[in-house]
Enzyme design. Structure first.
Site, PDB file in Angstrom:
ATOM      1  N   ASP A  28     -33.959 -41.810 -49.810  1.00 13.98           N
ATOM      2  CA  ASP A  28     -34.073 -42.295 -51.182  1.00 13.98           C
ATOM      3  C   ASP A  28     -35.574 -42.329 -51.521  1.00 13.98           C
ATOM      4  O   ASP A  28     -36.428 -42.053 -50.669  1.00 13.98           O
ATOM      5  CB  ASP A  28     -33.420 -43.675 -51.310  1.00 13.98           C
ATOM      6  N   ARG A  51     -21.862 -46.721 -61.587  1.00 15.51           N
ATOM      7  CA  ARG A  51     -22.127 -45.415 -60.991  1.00 15.51           C
ATOM      8  C   ARG A  51     -21.111 -45.059 -59.898  1.00 15.51           C
ATOM      9  O   ARG A  51     -21.015 -43.899 -59.515  1.00 15.51           O
ATOM     10  CB  ARG A  51     -23.539 -45.395 -60.394  1.00 15.51           C
ATOM     11  N   ARG A  85     -30.382 -37.858 -66.519  1.00 14.43           N
ATOM     12  CA  ARG A  85     -31.764 -37.617 -66.943  1.00 14.43           C
ATOM     13  C   ARG A  85     -31.858 -36.661 -68.130  1.00 14.43           C
ATOM     14  O   ARG A  85     -32.739 -36.796 -68.972  1.00 14.43           O
ATOM     15  CB  ARG A  85     -32.576 -37.051 -65.778  1.00 14.43           C
ATOM     16  N   LYS A 121     -24.230 -40.133 -51.670  1.00 12.91           N
ATOM     17  CA  LYS A 121     -25.176 -41.241 -51.563  1.00 12.91           C
ATOM     18  C   LYS A 121     -24.460 -42.566 -51.788  1.00 12.91           C
ATOM     19  O   LYS A 121     -23.420 -42.604 -52.452  1.00 12.91           O
ATOM     20  CB  LYS A 121     -26.342 -41.059 -52.539  1.00 12.91           C
ATOM     21  N   HIS A 136     -34.357 -51.023 -55.588  1.00  9.52           N
ATOM     22  CA  HIS A 136     -35.524 -50.658 -56.393  1.00  9.52           C
ATOM     23  C   HIS A 136     -36.481 -51.845 -56.521  1.00  9.52           C
ATOM     24  O   HIS A 136     -37.691 -51.665 -56.663  1.00  9.52           O
ATOM     25  CB  HIS A 136     -35.102 -50.226 -57.797  1.00  9.52           C
TER      26      HIS A 136
END
Length: 340
Positions: free
Chosen positions: A247, A133, A68, A163, A176
Protein backbone atom coordinates in the site's frame (compact mmCIF):
# COMPACT_ATOMS: atom_id res chain seq x y z
CA UNK A 1 10.20 -2.16 -7.76
CA UNK A 2 8.54 1.27 -7.46
CA UNK A 3 5.31 2.70 -8.78
CA UNK A 4 5.50 6.45 -8.41
CA UNK A 5 3.10 9.37 -8.36
CA UNK A 6 3.35 12.41 -10.64
CA UNK A 7 2.37 15.98 -9.86
CA UNK A 8 -0.07 17.04 -12.56
CA UNK A 9 -1.91 16.48 -15.81
CA UNK A 10 1.22 16.69 -17.96
CA UNK A 11 4.62 15.13 -17.51
CA UNK A 12 7.01 17.68 -16.01
CA UNK A 13 10.56 17.85 -17.32
CA UNK A 14 11.84 17.22 -13.80
CA UNK A 15 9.89 13.92 -13.75
CA UNK A 16 11.71 12.48 -16.78
CA UNK A 17 14.65 11.42 -14.63
CA UNK A 18 12.30 9.61 -12.24
CA UNK A 19 10.84 7.48 -15.04
CA UNK A 20 14.31 6.58 -16.28
CA UNK A 21 15.70 5.75 -12.84
CA UNK A 22 16.68 2.22 -11.85
CA UNK A 23 13.87 0.47 -10.04
CA UNK A 24 10.98 2.59 -11.33
CA UNK A 25 8.57 0.14 -12.94
CA UNK A 26 5.43 2.19 -13.20
CA UNK A 27 3.22 5.16 -12.40
CA UNK A 28 0.08 5.33 -10.28
CA UNK A 29 -2.33 8.05 -11.39
CA UNK A 30 -4.76 10.10 -9.28
CA UNK A 31 -7.46 12.71 -9.78
CA UNK A 32 -4.74 15.36 -9.83
CA UNK A 33 -3.44 13.73 -13.02
CA UNK A 34 -6.79 13.77 -14.85
CA UNK A 35 -8.87 16.38 -16.64
CA UNK A 36 -10.20 14.52 -19.70
CA UNK A 37 -9.78 11.28 -21.60
CA UNK A 38 -7.76 13.00 -24.33
CA UNK A 39 -5.44 14.52 -21.72
CA UNK A 40 -5.12 11.12 -20.00
CA UNK A 41 -4.13 9.36 -23.20
CA UNK A 42 -1.58 12.07 -23.98
CA UNK A 43 -0.10 11.68 -20.48
CA UNK A 44 0.04 7.90 -20.86
CA UNK A 45 1.85 8.31 -24.19
CA UNK A 46 4.32 10.74 -22.64
CA UNK A 47 5.05 8.42 -19.72
CA UNK A 48 5.80 5.51 -22.03
CA UNK A 49 7.81 7.65 -24.45
CA UNK A 50 10.15 8.62 -21.60
CA UNK A 51 10.02 5.52 -19.39
CA UNK A 52 9.68 2.84 -22.05
CA UNK A 53 6.85 0.72 -23.38
CA UNK A 54 7.04 -1.68 -20.42
CA UNK A 55 6.22 1.08 -17.92
CA UNK A 56 3.14 -0.01 -15.93
CA UNK A 57 0.35 2.55 -15.51
CA UNK A 58 -2.30 2.05 -12.83
CA UNK A 59 -5.07 3.86 -10.97
CA UNK A 60 -7.66 3.29 -8.26
CA UNK A 61 -10.89 3.07 -10.26
CA UNK A 62 -13.00 1.02 -7.85
CA UNK A 63 -16.23 3.00 -8.17
CA UNK A 64 -18.17 4.83 -5.49
CA UNK A 65 -15.96 7.04 -3.31
CA UNK A 66 -12.73 5.83 -4.95
CA UNK A 67 -12.86 6.59 -8.65
CA UNK A 68 -10.04 8.84 -9.84
CA UNK A 69 -11.26 9.35 -13.43
CA UNK A 70 -14.87 10.54 -13.56
CA UNK A 71 -15.77 12.97 -16.36
CA UNK A 72 -15.84 10.96 -19.56
CA UNK A 73 -15.97 7.63 -17.72
CA UNK A 74 -18.94 5.66 -16.40
CA UNK A 75 -19.77 6.70 -12.84
CA UNK A 76 -19.42 3.35 -11.15
CA UNK A 77 -21.45 2.48 -8.04
CA UNK A 78 -19.53 1.23 -4.99
CA UNK A 79 -19.02 -2.51 -4.61
CA UNK A 80 -21.33 -2.46 -1.59
CA UNK A 81 -24.24 -1.84 -3.98
CA UNK A 82 -23.48 -5.18 -5.64
CA UNK A 83 -23.36 -6.83 -2.23
CA UNK A 84 -26.76 -5.35 -1.39
CA UNK A 85 -28.14 -6.72 -4.67
CA UNK A 86 -27.07 -10.19 -3.55
CA UNK A 87 -29.85 -10.24 -0.94
CA UNK A 88 -32.44 -9.62 -3.68
CA UNK A 89 -31.04 -12.02 -6.29
CA UNK A 90 -27.67 -13.77 -5.79
CA UNK A 91 -27.29 -14.85 -9.41
CA UNK A 92 -28.01 -11.36 -10.69
CA UNK A 93 -25.51 -9.88 -8.22
CA UNK A 94 -22.82 -12.19 -9.59
CA UNK A 95 -23.63 -10.96 -13.10
CA UNK A 96 -23.53 -7.35 -11.88
CA UNK A 97 -20.07 -7.91 -10.40
CA UNK A 98 -18.82 -9.24 -13.74
CA UNK A 99 -20.44 -6.37 -15.64
CA UNK A 100 -19.13 -3.67 -13.28
CA UNK A 101 -15.64 -5.12 -13.66
CA UNK A 102 -15.89 -5.34 -17.44
CA UNK A 103 -17.04 -1.72 -17.81
CA UNK A 104 -14.34 -0.44 -15.46
CA UNK A 105 -11.53 -2.44 -17.05
CA UNK A 106 -12.51 -2.01 -20.68
CA UNK A 107 -12.78 1.78 -20.31
CA UNK A 108 -9.36 2.01 -18.71
CA UNK A 109 -7.75 -0.35 -21.23
CA UNK A 110 -9.18 1.70 -24.10
CA UNK A 111 -7.46 4.72 -22.50
CA UNK A 112 -4.04 3.07 -22.24
CA UNK A 113 -4.11 2.34 -18.49
CA UNK A 114 -2.90 -1.16 -17.62
CA UNK A 115 -4.83 -1.89 -14.45
CA UNK A 116 -6.85 -0.64 -11.53
CA UNK A 117 -6.02 -1.60 -7.97
CA UNK A 118 -9.19 -3.65 -7.74
CA UNK A 119 -11.20 -5.37 -6.44
CA UNK A 120 -11.41 -4.62 -2.73
CA UNK A 121 -12.03 -8.03 -1.15
CA UNK A 122 -11.92 -6.84 2.46
CA UNK A 123 -15.02 -7.61 4.50
CA UNK A 124 -17.56 -4.83 5.03
CA UNK A 125 -17.34 -4.82 8.81
CA UNK A 126 -17.11 -1.14 9.67
CA UNK A 127 -13.57 -0.07 8.82
CA UNK A 128 -13.36 3.70 8.38
CA UNK A 129 -11.24 3.49 5.23
CA UNK A 130 -13.10 0.64 3.55
CA UNK A 131 -16.78 1.50 4.12
CA UNK A 132 -18.83 1.01 0.90
CA UNK A 133 -15.74 -0.06 -1.03
CA UNK A 134 -16.24 -3.68 0.12
CA UNK A 135 -18.78 -6.14 -1.28
CA UNK A 136 -20.19 -7.69 1.88
CA UNK A 137 -19.61 -8.63 5.52
CA UNK A 138 -20.18 -12.34 4.86
CA UNK A 139 -16.93 -14.04 3.76
CA UNK A 140 -18.71 -16.51 1.46
CA UNK A 141 -20.68 -13.79 -0.36
CA UNK A 142 -17.64 -11.52 -0.60
CA UNK A 143 -15.67 -14.46 -2.03
CA UNK A 144 -18.29 -15.30 -4.66
CA UNK A 145 -18.55 -11.69 -5.80
CA UNK A 146 -14.76 -11.26 -5.79
CA UNK A 147 -14.38 -14.27 -8.08
CA UNK A 148 -16.99 -12.81 -10.42
CA UNK A 149 -15.23 -9.44 -10.40
CA UNK A 150 -11.90 -11.03 -11.32
CA UNK A 151 -13.61 -12.85 -14.20
CA UNK A 152 -15.07 -9.58 -15.45
CA UNK A 153 -11.71 -7.81 -15.29
CA UNK A 154 -10.09 -10.60 -17.26
CA UNK A 155 -12.81 -10.35 -19.92
CA UNK A 156 -11.97 -6.65 -20.14
CA UNK A 157 -8.29 -7.42 -20.71
CA UNK A 158 -7.12 -6.34 -17.25
CA UNK A 159 -5.15 -7.96 -14.45
CA UNK A 160 -6.79 -8.11 -11.02
CA UNK A 161 -5.21 -6.76 -7.81
CA UNK A 162 -6.82 -8.08 -4.61
CA UNK A 163 -6.66 -5.79 -1.61
CA UNK A 164 -5.83 -5.43 1.27
CA UNK A 165 -4.29 -8.76 2.36
CA UNK A 166 -4.92 -10.42 4.78
CA UNK A 167 -8.01 -8.26 5.33
CA UNK A 168 -8.51 -4.64 6.36
CA UNK A 169 -12.26 -4.72 6.98
CA UNK A 170 -12.42 -6.05 10.54
CA UNK A 171 -10.39 -3.34 12.27
CA UNK A 172 -11.92 0.11 12.79
CA UNK A 173 -8.88 2.39 12.29
CA UNK A 174 -8.13 4.06 8.95
CA UNK A 175 -4.47 3.32 8.16
CA UNK A 176 -4.23 6.56 6.18
CA UNK A 177 -4.55 8.37 9.50
CA UNK A 178 -3.07 6.14 12.23
CA UNK A 179 -1.64 2.75 13.09
CA UNK A 180 -4.21 -0.05 12.97
CA UNK A 181 -4.02 -3.18 15.13
CA UNK A 182 -6.19 -6.28 14.69
CA UNK A 183 -5.81 -8.51 17.75
CA UNK A 184 -7.77 -11.52 16.49
CA UNK A 185 -6.13 -14.95 16.36
CA UNK A 186 -4.89 -16.25 13.01
CA UNK A 187 -7.62 -18.91 12.97
CA UNK A 188 -10.33 -16.22 12.91
CA UNK A 189 -8.55 -14.23 10.19
CA UNK A 190 -8.11 -17.38 8.08
CA UNK A 191 -11.77 -18.37 8.47
CA UNK A 192 -13.19 -14.94 7.68
CA UNK A 193 -10.98 -12.29 6.08
CA UNK A 194 -8.63 -14.52 4.08
CA UNK A 195 -11.45 -16.59 2.57
CA UNK A 196 -12.28 -14.10 -0.25
CA UNK A 197 -8.58 -13.85 -1.11
CA UNK A 198 -8.34 -17.65 -1.41
CA UNK A 199 -11.30 -17.79 -3.78
CA UNK A 200 -10.14 -14.84 -5.90
CA UNK A 201 -6.61 -16.28 -6.13
CA UNK A 202 -8.23 -19.47 -7.42
CA UNK A 203 -9.79 -17.28 -10.15
CA UNK A 204 -6.21 -16.42 -11.21
CA UNK A 205 -5.87 -12.90 -9.83
CA UNK A 206 -2.49 -11.57 -10.87
CA UNK A 207 -1.58 -9.47 -7.83
CA UNK A 208 -2.28 -8.85 -4.16
CA UNK A 209 -1.91 -5.55 -2.29
CA UNK A 210 -0.85 -5.79 1.34
CA UNK A 211 -2.53 -4.06 4.28
CA UNK A 212 -0.62 -1.71 6.58
CA UNK A 213 -2.48 -3.33 9.50
CA UNK A 214 -0.63 -5.05 12.36
CA UNK A 215 -1.91 -8.49 13.42
CA UNK A 216 0.03 -9.16 16.68
CA UNK A 217 -1.05 -12.79 16.89
CA UNK A 218 0.93 -13.37 13.67
CA UNK A 219 3.65 -10.70 13.54
CA UNK A 220 4.53 -7.48 15.34
CA UNK A 221 5.04 -5.76 11.96
CA UNK A 222 2.35 -4.47 9.59
CA UNK A 223 1.47 -7.13 7.01
CA UNK A 224 3.26 -5.34 4.17
CA UNK A 225 6.52 -5.43 6.15
CA UNK A 226 6.06 -9.03 7.26
CA UNK A 227 7.96 -11.97 5.80
CA UNK A 228 5.59 -14.26 7.65
CA UNK A 229 2.49 -12.83 6.02
CA UNK A 230 4.03 -12.57 2.54
CA UNK A 231 6.46 -15.47 2.40
CA UNK A 232 4.98 -18.06 4.73
CA UNK A 233 1.24 -17.45 4.47
CA UNK A 234 0.46 -15.74 1.14
CA UNK A 235 3.09 -17.47 -0.97
CA UNK A 236 3.67 -20.62 1.12
CA UNK A 237 0.27 -21.64 2.49
CA UNK A 238 -1.92 -20.08 -0.21
CA UNK A 239 0.46 -20.84 -3.07
CA UNK A 240 0.21 -17.36 -4.58
CA UNK A 241 2.82 -16.80 -7.31
CA UNK A 242 1.75 -13.40 -8.64
CA UNK A 243 2.93 -9.89 -7.83
CA UNK A 244 2.80 -8.58 -4.26
CA UNK A 245 2.26 -4.84 -3.99
CA UNK A 246 2.58 -2.56 -0.97
CA UNK A 247 0.00 0.00 0.00
CA UNK A 248 1.11 3.64 -0.21
CA UNK A 249 4.26 4.34 1.83
CA UNK A 250 2.95 7.83 2.69
CA UNK A 251 0.12 6.46 4.84
CA UNK A 252 0.45 7.06 8.57
CA UNK A 253 0.44 3.36 9.43
CA UNK A 254 3.51 2.81 7.22
CA UNK A 255 5.50 4.91 9.68
CA UNK A 256 6.12 1.79 11.76
CA UNK A 257 9.17 1.18 9.58
CA UNK A 258 10.65 4.68 9.90
CA UNK A 259 11.26 7.22 7.14
CA UNK A 260 10.66 6.89 3.40
CA UNK A 261 13.81 4.92 2.65
CA UNK A 262 13.22 2.55 5.56
CA UNK A 263 9.63 1.96 4.47
CA UNK A 264 10.69 1.08 0.94
CA UNK A 265 13.45 -1.27 2.10
CA UNK A 266 11.18 -2.92 4.67
CA UNK A 267 8.56 -3.70 2.01
CA UNK A 268 11.14 -5.11 -0.40
CA UNK A 269 12.89 -7.13 2.31
CA UNK A 270 9.55 -8.65 3.30
CA UNK A 271 8.90 -9.81 -0.25
CA UNK A 272 6.94 -7.05 -2.00
CA UNK A 273 7.57 -6.82 -5.74
CA UNK A 274 6.24 -3.28 -6.14
CA UNK A 275 6.19 -0.43 -3.61
CA UNK A 276 3.80 2.49 -4.04
CA UNK A 277 5.32 5.95 -3.65
CA UNK A 278 2.16 7.87 -4.50
CA UNK A 279 3.13 11.48 -3.76
CA UNK A 280 5.82 13.42 -5.63
CA UNK A 281 7.52 14.55 -2.43
CA UNK A 282 8.51 10.97 -1.51
CA UNK A 283 9.64 9.85 -4.97
CA UNK A 284 13.29 10.91 -4.84
CA UNK A 285 14.09 9.30 -1.46
CA UNK A 286 12.20 6.19 -2.58
CA UNK A 287 14.28 5.98 -5.76
CA UNK A 288 17.47 6.39 -3.72
CA UNK A 289 16.38 3.49 -1.50
CA UNK A 290 16.10 1.01 -4.39
CA UNK A 291 19.48 1.67 -5.98
CA UNK A 292 21.41 -1.59 -6.27
CA UNK A 293 18.31 -3.70 -5.66
CA UNK A 294 17.54 -6.60 -7.95
CA UNK A 295 14.36 -6.35 -10.01
CA UNK A 296 11.39 -8.63 -9.18
CA UNK A 297 10.62 -11.67 -11.29
CA UNK A 298 9.84 -10.23 -14.74
CA UNK A 299 6.88 -12.54 -15.33
CA UNK A 300 5.09 -11.09 -12.31
CA UNK A 301 5.23 -7.58 -13.75
CA UNK A 302 4.49 -8.78 -17.28
CA UNK A 303 1.25 -10.33 -16.00
CA UNK A 304 0.09 -6.87 -14.89
CA UNK A 305 0.29 -5.37 -18.37
CA UNK A 306 -3.08 -4.88 -19.99
CA UNK A 307 -4.22 -6.88 -22.98
CA UNK A 308 -7.08 -6.89 -25.48
CA UNK A 309 -7.44 -3.11 -25.51
CA UNK A 310 -9.99 -1.69 -27.92
CA UNK A 311 -10.30 1.88 -29.12
CA UNK A 312 -12.67 4.10 -27.21
CA UNK A 313 -14.75 4.49 -30.36
CA UNK A 314 -15.04 0.72 -30.70
CA UNK A 315 -15.97 0.45 -27.06
CA UNK A 316 -18.77 3.02 -27.28
CA UNK A 317 -20.23 1.22 -30.31
CA UNK A 318 -20.52 -1.98 -28.27
CA UNK A 319 -24.20 -2.65 -27.39
CA UNK A 320 -23.10 -4.97 -24.59
CA UNK A 321 -21.44 -2.00 -22.91
CA UNK A 322 -24.67 0.01 -23.08
CA UNK A 323 -26.60 -2.81 -21.40
CA UNK A 324 -23.98 -3.26 -18.71
CA UNK A 325 -23.79 0.46 -17.96
CA UNK A 326 -27.57 0.68 -17.65
CA UNK A 327 -27.63 -2.22 -15.21
CA UNK A 328 -24.78 -1.13 -12.97
CA UNK A 329 -25.69 2.56 -12.88
CA UNK A 330 -29.23 1.59 -11.87
CA UNK A 331 -27.67 0.47 -8.60
CA UNK A 332 -27.13 4.12 -7.68
CA UNK A 333 -30.91 4.64 -7.60
CA UNK A 334 -31.59 1.36 -5.78
CA UNK A 335 -29.17 2.31 -3.01
CA UNK A 336 -30.38 5.91 -2.87
CA UNK A 337 -27.04 7.16 -4.15
CA UNK A 338 -26.17 9.76 -6.73
CA UNK A 339 -22.89 9.71 -8.62
CA UNK A 340 -20.51 12.19 -6.98
Amino acid sequence: MLMIGLAGTTLATSEHAWLKAHGVSGVVLFSRNYSSRDQLMALVDAIREVGGEDMLIAVDQEGGPVQRFRDGFTRLPPLSAIGAAYARDPQDAVRLAEEHAWVMSSELRASGVDFSFAPVVDLARGNAAIGPRAFHADPAIAAELAQAYVRGMHLGGMAAVLKHFPGHGSVAVDTHEAAAVDNRPLEDIRRDDIHPFVEAIAAHAEAVMMAHVIYPAVDALPAGFSRRWIGEILRGELGFHGAVISDDISMAAAGAAGGVAERVRAHLDAGCDLVLACFPEVVEPAIAAVQGRAAPAPERLAALRGALASTWEGLTDNPQRDRFIARITALHAVEGQTPA
